[in-house]
Motif scaffolding. Sequence first.
Motif, short mmCIF file in Angstrom:
data_model
loop_
_atom_site.label_atom_id
_atom_site.label_comp_id
_atom_site.label_asym_id
_atom_site.label_seq_id
_atom_site.Cartn_x
_atom_site.Cartn_y
_atom_site.Cartn_z
N PHE A 104 0.83 -1.20 0.00
CA PHE A 104 0.00 0.00 0.00
C PHE A 104 0.87 1.25 0.00
O PHE A 104 0.61 2.21 -0.74
CB PHE A 104 -0.94 -0.01 1.21
N ALA A 105 1.92 1.25 0.80
CA ALA A 105 2.83 2.40 0.85
C ALA A 105 3.49 2.61 -0.52
O ALA A 105 3.62 3.75 -0.98
CB ALA A 105 3.88 2.20 1.93
N ASP A 106 3.89 1.52 -1.18
CA ASP A 106 4.49 1.63 -2.51
C ASP A 106 3.49 2.23 -3.51
O ASP A 106 3.84 3.12 -4.28
CB ASP A 106 4.96 0.26 -3.01
N LYS A 107 2.26 1.72 -3.49
CA LYS A 107 1.23 2.23 -4.39
C LYS A 107 0.94 3.69 -4.10
O LYS A 107 0.76 4.49 -5.01
CB LYS A 107 -0.07 1.41 -4.26
N MET A 114 5.14 10.87 -5.20
CA MET A 114 5.93 11.34 -4.07
C MET A 114 7.42 11.28 -4.36
O MET A 114 7.88 10.41 -5.10
CB MET A 114 5.65 10.48 -2.83
N THR A 115 8.11 12.17 -3.72
CA THR A 115 9.57 12.11 -3.75
C THR A 115 9.98 10.93 -2.88
O THR A 115 9.20 10.48 -2.03
CB THR A 115 10.20 13.41 -3.20
N PRO A 116 11.21 10.45 -3.02
CA PRO A 116 11.65 9.35 -2.15
C PRO A 116 11.54 9.71 -0.67
O PRO A 116 11.18 8.86 0.15
CB PRO A 116 13.11 9.13 -2.57
N GLU A 117 11.81 10.95 -0.31
CA GLU A 117 11.71 11.37 1.09
C GLU A 117 10.26 11.32 1.58
O GLU A 117 9.98 10.88 2.69
CB GLU A 117 12.27 12.80 1.27
N ALA A 122 5.85 8.58 4.49
CA ALA A 122 4.54 7.92 4.46
C ALA A 122 4.65 6.48 4.93
O ALA A 122 3.79 5.99 5.69
CB ALA A 122 3.96 7.98 3.06
N THR A 123 5.70 5.79 4.52
CA THR A 123 5.91 4.40 4.94
C THR A 123 6.13 4.32 6.44
O THR A 123 5.57 3.45 7.11
CB THR A 123 7.10 3.78 4.18
N GLU A 124 6.93 5.25 6.97
CA GLU A 124 7.16 5.28 8.41
C GLU A 124 5.87 5.56 9.18
O GLU A 124 5.62 4.98 10.23
CB GLU A 124 8.25 6.31 8.75
N MET A 125 5.05 6.45 8.63
CA MET A 125 3.77 6.75 9.26
C MET A 125 2.87 5.51 9.26
O MET A 125 2.22 5.20 10.26
CB MET A 125 3.07 7.90 8.55
#
Length: 161
Positions: A104-107, A114-117, A122-125
């Motif tokens: 889901f985070a990848d999608k 999104m930028t990589p940052e 978002a993934t950390e969240m």
Amino acid sequence: MFFRAAIAAAIVLGLSATNAAALEKREAEAVITILERLSSETRKTVFYDEDAAQEWFEIDDESSQLIPAAGFSETSWKAAFDQTMTGFIASIPQAELEQMMEEFADKLGELGKMTPEQKKAATEMLRAQMGNFEAIREKGAPYRNVVAPYSERLKRLSKSE
């Protein structure tokens, strides 16, 4: 005398529990069928949060009217939706749930350009929110067995395209 009364009470409770489980199964199936149709019409991914049942109710109210046609009121829809979705989340093995969150985070990163940052944040969240999933899984535990036969249908609905 007490023994007979206890047996009679146990039988009555057993029958009422069986009827309740059958009703829950029909409700879960109705919820999933409605979500499949609405998701197909709107191209929206099905997810669970506190407001999701209301959002789907409003979408249906403006279009198909499937929810009242299936016999749900706004209140009974919310209860059935919440039980179905929390039961689904409870039925997913922990490792698989974590994999779904990563996907889901990848999608989300791809769709949101999104930028990589930003994607990393978002993934950390999302990972931080995994603690909330434990509470949701606990809430859904009583419905896990009712919803489990529908898990593949629910997985399809919960994957973004």
